[in-house]
Design a protein around this motif. Structure first.
Motif, PDB file in Angstrom:
ATOM      1  N   MET A 137      21.622   2.255  15.048  1.00 45.06           N
ATOM      2  CA  MET A 137      21.226   2.472  13.653  1.00 45.06           C
ATOM      3  C   MET A 137      20.811   1.165  13.006  1.00 45.06           C
ATOM      4  N   ARG A 138      19.744   1.227  12.213  1.00 47.69           N
ATOM      5  CA  ARG A 138      19.302   0.104  11.401  1.00 47.69           C
ATOM      6  C   ARG A 138      19.628   0.422   9.943  1.00 47.69           C
ATOM      7  N   LEU A 139      20.396  -0.460   9.330  1.00 53.50           N
ATOM      8  CA  LEU A 139      20.922  -0.226   7.985  1.00 53.50           C
ATOM      9  C   LEU A 139      20.355  -1.254   7.019  1.00 53.50           C
ATOM     10  N   LEU A 140      19.739  -0.761   5.927  1.00 55.10           N
ATOM     11  CA  LEU A 140      19.292  -1.644   4.858  1.00 55.10           C
ATOM     12  C   LEU A 140      20.470  -1.904   3.929  1.00 55.10           C
ATOM     13  N   VAL A 141      20.856  -3.160   3.778  1.00 53.08           N
ATOM     14  CA  VAL A 141      21.952  -3.558   2.894  1.00 53.08           C
ATOM     15  C   VAL A 141      21.339  -4.237   1.682  1.00 53.08           C
ATOM     16  N   ALA A 142      21.486  -3.623   0.512  1.00 49.74           N
ATOM     17  CA  ALA A 142      20.773  -4.078  -0.683  1.00 49.74           C
ATOM     18  C   ALA A 142      21.726  -4.615  -1.735  1.00 49.74           C
ATOM     19  N   GLN A 143      21.230  -5.560  -2.552  1.00 55.88           N
ATOM     20  CA  GLN A 143      21.963  -6.122  -3.680  1.00 55.88           C
ATOM     21  C   GLN A 143      21.075  -6.049  -4.921  1.00 55.88           C
ATOM     22  N   PRO A 144      20.894  -4.866  -5.497  1.00 56.05           N
ATOM     23  CA  PRO A 144      20.015  -4.716  -6.655  1.00 56.05           C
ATOM     24  C   PRO A 144      20.709  -5.146  -7.935  1.00 56.05           C
ATOM     25  N   ASN A 145      19.942  -5.294  -8.999  1.00 59.47           N
ATOM     26  CA  ASN A 145      20.509  -5.344 -10.338  1.00 59.47           C
ATOM     27  C   ASN A 145      20.926  -3.932 -10.751  1.00 59.47           C
ATOM     28  N   GLY A 149      36.684  -8.978  14.152  1.00 60.58           N
ATOM     29  CA  GLY A 149      36.994  -9.790  12.986  1.00 60.58           C
ATOM     30  C   GLY A 149      36.092 -10.992  12.817  1.00 60.58           C
ATOM     31  N   GLN A 150      35.054 -11.090  13.633  1.00 55.68           N
ATOM     32  CA  GLN A 150      34.119 -12.211  13.524  1.00 55.68           C
ATOM     33  C   GLN A 150      33.003 -11.876  12.540  1.00 55.68           C
ATOM     34  N   PRO A 151      32.714 -12.769  11.607  1.00 54.36           N
ATOM     35  CA  PRO A 151      31.599 -12.519  10.685  1.00 54.36           C
ATOM     36  C   PRO A 151      30.250 -12.593  11.412  1.00 54.36           C
ATOM     37  N   ILE A 152      29.424 -11.585  11.207  1.00 54.82           N
ATOM     38  CA  ILE A 152      28.048 -11.640  11.684  1.00 54.82           C
ATOM     39  C   ILE A 152      27.192 -12.314  10.624  1.00 54.82           C
ATOM     40  N   TYR A 153      27.448 -11.991   9.350  1.00 54.54           N
ATOM     41  CA  TYR A 153      26.912 -12.795   8.255  1.00 54.54           C
ATOM     42  C   TYR A 153      27.800 -12.613   7.036  1.00 54.54           C
ATOM     43  N   ILE A 154      27.844 -13.645   6.206  1.00 49.18           N
ATOM     44  CA  ILE A 154      28.514 -13.589   4.908  1.00 49.18           C
ATOM     45  C   ILE A 154      27.556 -14.223   3.905  1.00 49.18           C
ATOM     46  N   SER A 155      27.186 -13.462   2.885  1.00 46.27           N
ATOM     47  CA  SER A 155      26.232 -13.936   1.892  1.00 46.27           C
ATOM     48  C   SER A 155      26.929 -14.148   0.555  1.00 46.27           C
ATOM     49  N   SER A 156      26.774 -15.335   0.015  1.00 45.01           N
ATOM     50  CA  SER A 156      27.307 -15.678  -1.302  1.00 45.01           C
ATOM     51  C   SER A 156      26.161 -16.180  -2.172  1.00 45.01           C
ATOM     52  N   ASN A 157      25.931 -15.497  -3.294  1.00 45.49           N
ATOM     53  CA  ASN A 157      24.873 -15.903  -4.222  1.00 45.49           C
ATOM     54  C   ASN A 157      23.480 -15.876  -3.599  1.00 45.49           C
ATOM     55  N   ASP A 158      23.283 -15.020  -2.632  1.00 44.58           N
ATOM     56  CA  ASP A 158      21.958 -14.806  -2.049  1.00 44.58           C
ATOM     57  C   ASP A 158      21.734 -13.299  -2.096  1.00 44.58           C
ATOM     58  N   THR A 159      20.913 -12.845  -3.026  1.00 44.78           N
ATOM     59  CA  THR A 159      20.821 -11.418  -3.311  1.00 44.78           C
ATOM     60  C   THR A 159      19.659 -10.723  -2.608  1.00 44.78           C
ATOM     61  N   ARG A 160      19.099 -11.343  -1.597  1.00 41.86           N
ATOM     62  CA  ARG A 160      18.042 -10.696  -0.841  1.00 41.86           C
ATOM     63  C   ARG A 160      18.603  -9.539  -0.016  1.00 41.86           C
ATOM     64  N   SER A 161      17.794  -8.486   0.146  1.00 53.04           N
ATOM     65  CA  SER A 161      18.179  -7.377   1.015  1.00 53.04           C
ATOM     66  C   SER A 161      18.149  -7.827   2.474  1.00 53.04           C
ATOM     67  N   ARG A 162      18.902  -7.106   3.278  1.00 52.24           N
ATOM     68  CA  ARG A 162      18.925  -7.365   4.713  1.00 52.24           C
ATOM     69  C   ARG A 162      18.815  -6.057   5.472  1.00 52.24           C
ATOM     70  N   ILE A 163      18.128  -6.077   6.587  1.00 50.37           N
ATOM     71  CA  ILE A 163      18.135  -4.955   7.513  1.00 50.37           C
ATOM     72  C   ILE A 163      18.920  -5.397   8.735  1.00 50.37           C
ATOM     73  N   ILE A 164      20.002  -4.668   9.002  1.00 49.11           N
ATOM     74  CA  ILE A 164      20.862  -5.046  10.121  1.00 49.11           C
ATOM     75  C   ILE A 164      20.814  -3.962  11.192  1.00 49.11           C
ATOM     76  N   ASN A 165      20.811  -4.391  12.440  1.00 51.61           N
ATOM     77  CA  ASN A 165      20.796  -3.479  13.579  1.00 51.61           C
ATOM     78  C   ASN A 165      22.208  -3.414  14.144  1.00 51.61           C
ATOM     79  N   LEU A 166      22.851  -2.275  14.002  1.00 48.26           N
ATOM     80  CA  LEU A 166      24.254  -2.163  14.393  1.00 48.26           C
ATOM     81  C   LEU A 166      24.458  -2.263  15.898  1.00 48.26           C
ATOM     82  N   GLU A 167      23.392  -2.031  16.685  1.00 50.21           N
ATOM     83  CA  GLU A 167      23.520  -2.133  18.141  1.00 50.21           C
ATOM     84  C   GLU A 167      23.274  -3.565  18.624  1.00 50.21           C
ATOM     85  N   THR A 168      22.212  -4.193  18.141  1.00 45.95           N
ATOM     86  CA  THR A 168      21.841  -5.518  18.641  1.00 45.95           C
ATOM     87  C   THR A 168      22.442  -6.660  17.821  1.00 45.95           C
TER      88      THR A 168
END
Length: 214
Positions: A1-9, A188-207
């Motif tokens: 699955m490819r998941l769009l993770v968004a941080q809108p206003n 328990g390993q972070p794949i990414y952690i975003s702080s104060n970066d509000t761009r959307s991301r598309i993440i691939n849960l398999e790869t």
């Protein structure tokens, strides 16, 4: 699955989501923050969008009493998870797991601190846990606390956990907001952690690929 993770206003008419749907060939599902859907009428609109674009939609909405509620919509347009938000001093409300096309998805509506115990017994296994967050963190200490708790939950349930907040707004209008988005793997390993970066991301849960969108 490819998941769009968004941080809108915060916005009244799903403008950010409608814009992101122009990338529809790039993802299968979307994760938007708690309370992104401003009212019950917009829930009906969202169900139609799920059907039109054939997307799984995970978010939260405000009801007519301005209370936050959980929301997960199948690509068919059917609501597969809907419930009230759990009060902070109570156990996690059920259901907090939904089945969608062979996936078992845990759900925490800003209820991270209730998730460690609260998801017990709701599914034999989870493919991932979605964590819609209302507004950003009110301190660096809270940011660190929530990431640590997300790691604990991921390890306990041997699954990924993915969270995102709005880009704007602060807790009880305290004036401080650190927008947060994260993806922790089942170890328990972070794949990414975003702080104060509000761009959307598309993440691939398999790869485990993470594409940051402009």
């Amino acid at each position: 699955m490819r998941l769009l993770v968004a941080q809108p206003n915060h916005e009244p008419h799903l403008e950010h989501l409608l814009k992101e749907m122009s990338r529809q060939d790039s993802f299968d599902a979307v994760l938007y923050p708690e309370g992104y859907v401003a009212d019950e009428a917009s829930v009906k609109t969202l169900c139609k969008l799920a059907t039109t674009y054939k997307k799984l939609i995970i978010t939260g909405y405000r009801n007519s009493n301005n209370k936050d509620r959980a929301l997960m919509i199948h690509p068919s347009g059917d609501i597969i998870l809907e419930r009230a938000k759990s009060p902070m001093d109570e156990l996690l409300y059920r259901p907090s797991v939904a089945e969608a096309d062979g996936l078992s998805i845990g759900y925490l509506l800003l209820e991270l601190l209730q998730g460690y115990v609260g998801l017990e017994g709701q599914a034999e296994s989870l493919d991932f846990i979605a964590h819609p967050i209302g507004v950003g963190m009110f301190s660096e200490e809270q940011f660190a606390l929530w990431i640590d708790e997300a790691i604990r939950i991921a390890v306990k349930y041997n699954t990924m956990i993915i969270g995102t907040s709005h880009a704007d707004g602060s807790y009880r209008n305290c004036g401080i907001s650190i927008p947060i988005s994260y993806w922790i793997d089942s170890t328990g390993q972070p794949i990414y952690i975003s702080s104060n970066d509000t761009r959307s991301r598309i993440i691939n849960l398999e790869t485990r690929q993470v594409d940051v969108l402009d």
